[in-house]
Design a protein around this motif. Sequence first.
Motif, PDB file in Angstrom:
ATOM      1  N   MET A 274    -107.962  18.776  14.102  1.00  0.00           N
ATOM      2  CA  MET A 274    -108.862  19.798  14.608  1.00  0.00           C
ATOM      3  C   MET A 274    -109.604  19.266  15.828  1.00  0.00           C
ATOM      4  N   GLY A 275    -109.870  20.141  16.748  1.00  0.00           N
ATOM      5  CA  GLY A 275    -110.533  19.760  17.988  1.00  0.00           C
ATOM      6  C   GLY A 275    -109.560  19.626  19.145  1.00  0.00           C
ATOM      7  N   THR A 276    -108.259  19.442  18.842  1.00  0.00           N
ATOM      8  CA  THR A 276    -107.241  19.373  19.885  1.00  0.00           C
ATOM      9  C   THR A 276    -107.053  20.760  20.486  1.00  0.00           C
ATOM     10  N   THR A 277    -107.166  20.866  21.807  1.00  0.00           N
ATOM     11  CA  THR A 277    -107.016  22.168  22.469  1.00  0.00           C
ATOM     12  C   THR A 277    -105.724  22.285  23.274  1.00  0.00           C
ATOM     13  N   ILE A 278    -105.147  21.146  23.668  1.00  0.00           N
ATOM     14  CA  ILE A 278    -103.934  21.158  24.489  1.00  0.00           C
ATOM     15  C   ILE A 278    -102.932  20.135  23.971  1.00  0.00           C
ATOM     16  N   ILE A 279    -101.681  20.556  23.852  1.00  0.00           N
ATOM     17  CA  ILE A 279    -100.584  19.609  23.657  1.00  0.00           C
ATOM     18  C   ILE A 279     -99.912  19.470  25.006  1.00  0.00           C
TER      19      ILE A 279
ATOM     20  N   HIS B 156     -91.457  18.387  11.477  1.00  0.00           N
ATOM     21  CA  HIS B 156     -92.474  19.302  10.946  1.00  0.00           C
ATOM     22  C   HIS B 156     -93.818  18.966  11.586  1.00  0.00           C
ATOM     23  N   ILE B 157     -94.592  20.002  11.862  1.00  0.00           N
ATOM     24  CA  ILE B 157     -95.894  19.771  12.492  1.00  0.00           C
ATOM     25  C   ILE B 157     -96.878  20.833  12.039  1.00  0.00           C
ATOM     26  N   THR B 158     -98.140  20.447  11.926  1.00  0.00           N
ATOM     27  CA  THR B 158     -99.218  21.385  11.625  1.00  0.00           C
ATOM     28  C   THR B 158    -100.138  21.442  12.835  1.00  0.00           C
ATOM     29  N   LEU B 159    -100.377  22.657  13.325  1.00  0.00           N
ATOM     30  CA  LEU B 159    -101.200  22.837  14.517  1.00  0.00           C
ATOM     31  C   LEU B 159    -102.576  23.377  14.118  1.00  0.00           C
ATOM     32  N   PRO B 160    -103.643  22.866  14.734  1.00  0.00           N
ATOM     33  CA  PRO B 160    -104.996  23.281  14.358  1.00  0.00           C
ATOM     34  C   PRO B 160    -105.402  24.610  14.991  1.00  0.00           C
ATOM     35  N   ASN B 161    -106.403  25.233  14.424  1.00  0.00           N
ATOM     36  CA  ASN B 161    -106.878  26.508  14.943  1.00  0.00           C
ATOM     37  C   ASN B 161    -107.868  26.329  16.092  1.00  0.00           C
ATOM     38  N   THR B 162    -107.755  25.188  16.776  1.00  0.00           N
ATOM     39  CA  THR B 162    -108.502  24.965  18.018  1.00  0.00           C
ATOM     40  C   THR B 162    -107.557  24.906  19.206  1.00  0.00           C
ATOM     41  N   LEU B 163    -106.243  24.936  18.936  1.00  0.00           N
ATOM     42  CA  LEU B 163    -105.236  24.756  19.978  1.00  0.00           C
ATOM     43  C   LEU B 163    -105.141  26.005  20.854  1.00  0.00           C
ATOM     44  N   ILE B 164    -105.210  25.804  22.177  1.00  0.00           N
ATOM     45  CA  ILE B 164    -105.151  26.912  23.122  1.00  0.00           C
ATOM     46  C   ILE B 164    -103.841  26.921  23.905  1.00  0.00           C
ATOM     47  N   ARG B 165    -103.339  25.726  24.259  1.00  0.00           N
ATOM     48  CA  ARG B 165    -102.151  25.623  25.103  1.00  0.00           C
ATOM     49  C   ARG B 165    -101.130  24.652  24.519  1.00  0.00           C
ATOM     50  N   ILE B 166     -99.864  25.026  24.675  1.00  0.00           N
ATOM     51  CA  ILE B 166     -98.751  24.102  24.472  1.00  0.00           C
ATOM     52  C   ILE B 166     -98.053  24.013  25.821  1.00  0.00           C
ATOM     53  N   ASP B 167     -98.108  22.862  26.464  1.00  0.00           N
ATOM     54  CA  ASP B 167     -97.643  22.740  27.846  1.00  0.00           C
ATOM     55  C   ASP B 167     -96.135  22.506  27.950  1.00  0.00           C
ATOM     56  N   ASP B 168     -95.665  22.404  29.189  1.00  0.00           N
ATOM     57  CA  ASP B 168     -94.236  22.327  29.493  1.00  0.00           C
ATOM     58  C   ASP B 168     -93.552  21.190  28.737  1.00  0.00           C
ATOM     59  N   ASP B 169     -92.354  21.492  28.203  1.00  0.00           N
ATOM     60  CA  ASP B 169     -91.481  20.498  27.565  1.00  0.00           C
ATOM     61  C   ASP B 169     -92.110  19.821  26.350  1.00  0.00           C
TER      62      ASP B 169
ATOM     63  N   ILE C  77     -97.860  29.304  25.960  1.00  0.00           N
ATOM     64  CA  ILE C  77     -96.739  28.420  25.635  1.00  0.00           C
ATOM     65  C   ILE C  77     -95.991  28.145  26.937  1.00  0.00           C
ATOM     66  N   GLY C  78     -95.895  26.886  27.328  1.00  0.00           N
ATOM     67  CA  GLY C  78     -95.394  26.505  28.632  1.00  0.00           C
ATOM     68  C   GLY C  78     -93.883  26.542  28.786  1.00  0.00           C
ATOM     69  N   ALA C  79     -93.446  26.256  30.000  1.00  0.00           N
ATOM     70  CA  ALA C  79     -92.027  26.251  30.342  1.00  0.00           C
ATOM     71  C   ALA C  79     -91.267  25.225  29.509  1.00  0.00           C
TER      72      ALA C  79
ATOM     73  N   ASN D 283    -103.115  36.811  19.970  1.00  0.00           N
ATOM     74  CA  ASN D 283    -103.831  36.108  21.042  1.00  0.00           C
ATOM     75  C   ASN D 283    -102.912  35.323  21.965  1.00  0.00           C
ATOM     76  N   VAL D 284    -101.644  35.085  21.590  1.00  0.00           N
ATOM     77  CA  VAL D 284    -100.713  34.501  22.552  1.00  0.00           C
ATOM     78  C   VAL D 284    -100.519  35.500  23.694  1.00  0.00           C
ATOM     79  N   GLU D 285    -100.712  35.038  24.933  1.00  0.00           N
ATOM     80  CA  GLU D 285    -100.637  35.925  26.084  1.00  0.00           C
ATOM     81  C   GLU D 285     -99.426  35.676  26.976  1.00  0.00           C
ATOM     82  N   GLU D 286     -98.928  34.441  27.006  1.00  0.00           N
ATOM     83  CA  GLU D 286     -97.833  34.140  27.921  1.00  0.00           C
ATOM     84  C   GLU D 286     -96.838  33.168  27.304  1.00  0.00           C
ATOM     85  N   ILE D 287     -95.554  33.478  27.507  1.00  0.00           N
ATOM     86  CA  ILE D 287     -94.452  32.616  27.079  1.00  0.00           C
ATOM     87  C   ILE D 287     -93.741  32.146  28.337  1.00  0.00           C
ATOM     88  N   GLY D 288     -93.673  30.837  28.540  1.00  0.00           N
ATOM     89  CA  GLY D 288     -93.199  30.265  29.792  1.00  0.00           C
ATOM     90  C   GLY D 288     -91.696  30.348  30.006  1.00  0.00           C
ATOM     91  N   VAL D 289     -91.281  29.979  31.207  1.00  0.00           N
ATOM     92  CA  VAL D 289     -89.864  29.946  31.596  1.00  0.00           C
ATOM     93  C   VAL D 289     -89.079  29.060  30.638  1.00  0.00           C
TER      94      VAL D 289
END
Length: 349
Positions: free
Chosen positions: A116-121, A133-146, A165-167, A184-190
């Motif tokens: 918890m507290g992680t906002t960006i991967i 397998h992975i568990t993502l916290p409810n503080t996460l805002i972005r998952i970046d490219d690759d 969600i990034g490219a 709340n997801v707004e954009e899905i990357g290339v």
Amino acid sequence: DSAFEYCESLEHIVLPNSIKKIGFGAFDGCVNLHTIDIQEGITEFGDCAFSECRSLQNLLIPASLETIGSRTFVGVQSVISNNSKFKVKDGCLYSDDSKTLLYFFNDGRSYYNVPMGTTIIGNSAFSGSCIEHITLPNTLIRIDDDAFANTNLEEIHFPTSLKYIGAAAFYGCNGLVEITFSQNVEEIGVQAFGSCRNLTCVKLSDSIKVINNCAFEGTEISSVVLPRKLESLGVMAFGGAPLKHIKGCEKFIVDEGAIYSSDKKTLVQYYGQHSVFIIPDYVENIADYAFAFAYYIKEITFPSTIKSIGKNIFEQALPKVFKVAPNVKEQLENSLKSHQRDHIIVIEK
């Protein structure tokens, strides 16, 4: 750059304190390199500097380091940080405030609980790792490219906090079969889920506004409901997928396997399975790559109402006959490859 790239016999190297920068791919692919003696004074690790150094352990991040490039530590087993900007914890590299997960080190773990507290991967954070397998916290805002590209990830549950969600974020994750997007997801990357070859089902949330180019290209998705708030649908967003059912939304209308703009003046993408297709005479514009995967079409007719034709509209498909109104012929020729132009037939109607 690439100074020791693929030196597979290299096991140990000592760098002098005169070194200020390690360039792009400098040690990329040095699979047997287990130790690098790094001195203070280095300010930059370039992109892919230690990528695929799968034997490398306890690499020092000196206090002098200011910049870490993309994919720098992909495959590395562990690092040690003397730098206040970069923090090592739980076998991962984080930003100093612990909000950005920069790298998950390839030490054989198949599961990780992102705290918890992680906002960006960050870019390529899990790429090339053994993660399943992975568990993502409810503080996460972005998952970046690759971020998870080419991993063995078997499932993913997105938290409601996630917006972007990034490219190529999940490119080549062949273990993924079904995905449900949280509100709340707004954009899905290339190419975010490109070449996820076993992905058969996606449930897109109505919050999604942008689906970028090739976002789901090369998947096995057969049915999709476009999000109610969708504003932009990229070229070949579902390219190569065996789509049989598409439901439209406010800004995109679906008819006979083709997706149109809400006013029907632009043909955005064709996913149908007709052998003969007549473009309706209310269409004025053909988008880039609109028929790129239209393998089934043998004959297609372009009406005189067409005003603009995008590039490479038949990128990977080749109908036997292009029937075209005289005023549209030159535009179509400009969009086609030379060998495709021989199939054009001009019609007067």
